[in-house]
Scaffold this active site. Structure first.
Site, PDB file in Angstrom:
ATOM      1  N   ASP A 205      16.355 -23.609  19.079  1.00 44.45           N
ATOM      2  CA  ASP A 205      16.698 -23.679  17.966  1.00 44.45           C
ATOM      3  C   ASP A 205      17.217 -25.154  17.438  1.00 44.45           C
ATOM      4  O   ASP A 205      16.598 -26.106  18.037  1.00 44.45           O
ATOM      5  CB  ASP A 205      18.003 -22.552  17.629  1.00 44.45           C
ATOM      6  CG  ASP A 205      18.351 -22.235  16.029  1.00 44.45           C
ATOM      7  OD1 ASP A 205      18.358 -23.172  15.309  1.00 44.45           O
ATOM      8  OD2 ASP A 205      17.984 -21.180  15.717  1.00 44.45           O
TER       9      ASP A 205
ATOM     10  N   HIS B 186      22.870 -24.442  13.183  1.00 41.55           N
ATOM     11  CA  HIS B 186      22.161 -23.086  13.029  1.00 41.55           C
ATOM     12  C   HIS B 186      21.934 -22.511  14.476  1.00 41.55           C
ATOM     13  O   HIS B 186      22.109 -21.416  14.659  1.00 41.55           O
ATOM     14  CB  HIS B 186      20.570 -23.614  12.621  1.00 41.55           C
ATOM     15  CG  HIS B 186      20.100 -22.306  12.116  1.00 41.55           C
ATOM     16  ND1 HIS B 186      18.987 -21.884  13.029  1.00 41.55           N
ATOM     17  CD2 HIS B 186      19.833 -21.568  11.116  1.00 41.55           C
ATOM     18  CE1 HIS B 186      18.548 -20.702  12.308  1.00 41.55           C
ATOM     19  NE2 HIS B 186      18.902 -20.439  11.289  1.00 41.55           N
TER      20      HIS B 186
ATOM     21  N   SER C 176      17.932 -15.302  10.164  1.00 37.62           N
ATOM     22  CA  SER C 176      18.444 -16.003  11.326  1.00 37.62           C
ATOM     23  C   SER C 176      19.398 -15.341  12.099  1.00 37.62           C
ATOM     24  O   SER C 176      19.613 -15.331  13.130  1.00 37.62           O
ATOM     25  CB  SER C 176      18.546 -17.381  10.811  1.00 37.62           C
ATOM     26  OG  SER C 176      17.184 -18.083  10.664  1.00 37.62           O
TER      27      SER C 176
END
Length: 748
Positions: A465, A502, A677
């Site tokens: 990620d 994220h 996600s």
């Protein structure tokens, strides 16, 4: 005795004609700004929602813009008796025609920017020839253009060699076309102020057609204010040619996107550069206008060019981003490894055998291509997970590679150009939770820990990620450690770090203390996203690291340690076409993980509620577990992508909490985020719990997915657009951690 004759005095222009002329000029400005802005926003909304922008969209925008701006100009061009008014009308009409013609070129996809620039150069030069343009080349024109270019030398960065050369040619051709539109006959009609205003409208129409979608918005700020300097010099060519180089050469149109609109990324920096250029152009225009009678000295212009060239060079080589940062090519070879028959009982032996076959196939099949690339001194990076090579090259290299017998296809591998300053780190402002958040309780993960005593111990989860904040209190204690648990192919950091947030958030939901499904599991990490964009090569860098981790600075082919591969992978990303992937780009990679017995969870995407919106690899593949998102009511969210896939597979496979999920963020804080996600790591965490409860299930993907689906609880499909089948909205239902762990315990 004959009396001398005099030309009849020109009739005084009616005030109504003046008002009408001014109104038409304002109208042309308004419709151009609105048309181009709305067109770009629509283009970006389609991109963000996962829908393709039709190739005819931008040509239609250009034609509509040209018709709306050019139709009133026709009246001015032929009706009024005033030569000055007719000249304004004809110049604006010509600018509208140029907008329509050059705007058609935006049918070329943004990733093919070299082709677009080549066509722009040819079309603009052709237009200049048709108009019989003979530009004057005053040195002060080049000086003014250089002054306007200075902000781009500081903020922007060049692309590849071919892209840069073609941008220079295109900018020169646009300058030539501007000189042909604003010719000597035009300047005879006006002074500096009025001439600058009329020329500014014409340059706005021309600027609206300069650059791919997004770049033209910057050009619309940069070029029009040059009208005043051009009026003082009575020449627009050099000014426009040099100034146009900023938006054309120093900004990648693919990066002027809403996908990078958060924080200090290229859209913000391009806006800053364009705004500074606008101010500089106005200052240059005022200065030239005030010193108009003194602008005839040849040495003044030459001296100004030299001084500004030296200043520009110092800026570019100092605080600027010197060098070339073009896209690379990802070459996929026809020969892909045969992984059939990998049935060794031991999970470690399976991973090792898969790794061996992949590496051997890549080495043998790439040998001839590598020798040729070495001979031509082309930089490249080989890959084995998908048998391919990332090559540094432009359109000519791509054409040559595509003709090779051993090459299946050649993709673009999108590379971000550097920024003038670090975009900063995204932090969370929520306090640390004292109890498991709602999402953990909704799927029963807290009950699995409290009543069944299962927390994921003994299982390793891998994340690829934006990175991981390895110091975060929720994640620091269960990092696996060693020299092969972290890899950053983008920025080459040595310890787990995360700027975007994220990755920290998603991993926190999988294995984070308090906020995670399996807080007892250990984790390893890799950075495959930089500033929220990736490319096929960086995705494969991380996937190869997950199959066979290697130490910092190691070689994926020779230093891989398949015995250290994580058991479960959580992947909250997709590779769309804007990043270079096609539908099958990563298919061989996920097939390898399936053969190796590594569980691969992947986000369905956030392009719902449209049917068939599970489309970015690897989410549509049958050998991965694709996860959609539900809210607190177990209702599928509007943004969660729906199936079926383009091969008629039912997707997603499962759904999990993905709206307002609280998890870790860089810097020790927490934040609520939404998306598939956020849902994906829940399923990865549940598998870690299952394999922790029953190690005999490790590597048994078929039995594991069977249990996940058999124990899933019903979820509501909510409101869907179109006629989506219920299974293509909810999959098998919402994952139930408690029931899955109970079933896993008794599984044989």
């Amino acid at each position: 005795m004959a009396y001398p004759s005099y030309p009849a005095p020109e009739r005084q222009t009616s005030p109504w004609v003046i008002v009408a002329t001014a109104s038409i000029g304002v109208w042309a400005v308004l419709v151009t700004v609105l048309s181009q802005s709305i067109g770009w926003l629509a283009d970006q909304v389609l991109l963000v929602t996962g829908l393709d922008t039709p190739t005819w969209t931008w040509p239609v925008v250009a034609i509509v813009n040209a018709v709306l701006a050019g139709t009133p100009a026709i009246i001015l061009a032929f009706v009024p008796r005033s030569p000055a008014v007719r000249t304004a009308g004809r110049v604006w009409l010509t600018g509208a025609v140029a907008l329509a013609g050059l705007g058609l070129l935006r049918a070329v996809p943004a990733p093919r920017n070299e082709l677009y620039l080549a066509l722009l150069a040819l079309a603009a030069a052709g237009g200049a020839i048709l108009l019989r343009g003979r530009p004057a080349l005053p040195a002060l024109g080049f000086a003014g253009g250089l002054a306007t270019l200075l902000p781009w030398l500081w903020i922007g960065a060049l692309g590849g060699l071919a892209e840069t050369v073609l941008a220079v040619l295109a900018a020169a051709a646009v300058g030539w076309l501007a000189a042909a539109i604003l010719n000597a006959g035009f300047w005879e009609r006006y002074g500096v102020v009025l001439g600058g205003l009329v020329a500014g409208v014409a340059l706005l129409l021309l600027a609206a057609a300069v650059g791919q979608a997004g770049a033209q918005l910057a050009a619309m700020l940069v070029l029009p204010p040059l009208g005043f300097a051009a009026a003082a010099l009575r020449s627009a060519g050099p000014l426009v040619a040099v100034a146009a180089l900023g938006p054309l050469a120093f900004a990648d149109p693919e990066e002027i996107t809403l996908l990078l609109s958060t924080g200090r990324d290229l859209p913000a920096w391009a806006a800053i550069a364009a705004a500074i250029s606008l101010a500089v152009a106005l200052i240059v225009g005022i200065g030239y206008g005030l010193a108009r009678t003194r602008l005839t000295g040849r040495w003044i212009g030459a001296g100004a060019v030299v001084l500004l060239a030296i200043t520009g060079g110092a800026i570019y080589l100092g605080p600027g981003q010197p060098g070339l940062y073009g896209e690379r090519l990802f070459v996929i070879l026809k020969s892909q490894a045969d992984l059939s028959g990998v049935t060794t009982a031991s999970r470690e032996a399976r991973v090792t055998e898969v790794y061996r076959r992949l590496v051997e196939n890549a080495r043998s099949s790439q040998a001839d291509l590598r020798k040729t690339l070495d001979r031509w001194h082309l930089d490249y990076t080989p890959y084995y997970l998908v048998n391919g090579v990332e090559v540094d090259g432009g359109p000519a290299v791509r054409a040559w590679l595509s003709r090779r017998d051993d090459v299946d296809r050649v993709l673009l591998s999108q590379h971000l150009r550097p920024l003038p300053a670090d975009p900063g780190v995204t932090h969370g402002d929520e306090p640390a939770p004292t109890a498991p958040p709602w999402n953990i309780s909704l799927i029963g993960a807290d009950r699995a820990a409290a009543q069944l005593g299962v927390d994921g111990s003994g299982v390793v989860v891998g994340t690829s990620d934006s990175g991981v904040d390895g110091r975060h209190p929720a994640l620091s204690s269960n990092f696996r450690g060693g020299d092969d648990s972290w890899y950053d192919p983008w920025n080459h950091t040595r310890t787990p770090t995360d700027r975007g947030g994220h990755g920290t958030h998603t991993l926190g939901s999988a294995v984070g203390r308090t906020v995670g499904v399996a807080p007892g599991a250990r984790w390893v990490g890799c950075v495959n996203l930089d500033r929220n964009l990736g490319n096929p090569a960086r995705y494969l860098d991380c996937m190869q690291f997950m199959l066979a981790p290697f130490p910092f600075g190691g070689d994926a082919f020779t230093d891989g340690r398949p015995e250290r591969a994580p058991h479960v992978l959580t992947n909250s990303w997709g590779c769309p076409r804007i990043e270079g992937c096609d539908a099958g780009a990563l298919r061989a990679a996920t097939a390898a993980f399936a053969a190796a017995g590594i569980f691969f969870a992947v986000a369905a995407g956030n392009t719902g509620p449209f049917c068939g919106s599970v489309d970015d690899p690897p989410a549509p593949y049958g050998d991965v577990e694709t996860i959609g998102a539900v809210d607190r009511r177990k209702e599928v969210t509007q943004f969660s992508s729906r199936g079926p896939t383009d091969t008629d597979l039912t997707k997603p496979d499962l759904v999990a909490p993905g709206e307002d999920v609280l998890s870790a963020m860089p810097g020790g804080g927490y934040a609520e985020l939404s998306g598939t996600s956020m849902a994906t790591p829940h399923v990865a965490g549940v598998v870690a719990l299952m394999w922790s409860a029953n190690p005999r299930l490790i590597g048994d993907l078929a039995r594991t997915t069977e249990i996940l689906r058999d124990t899933a609880v019903p979820a509501s499909p909510g409101d869907s657009t179109g006629e989506c089948a219920p299974a293509d909205v909810t999959g098998a239902g919402m994952v139930d951690a408690y029931a899955a762990v109970q079933a896993a315990r008794t599984a044989s």
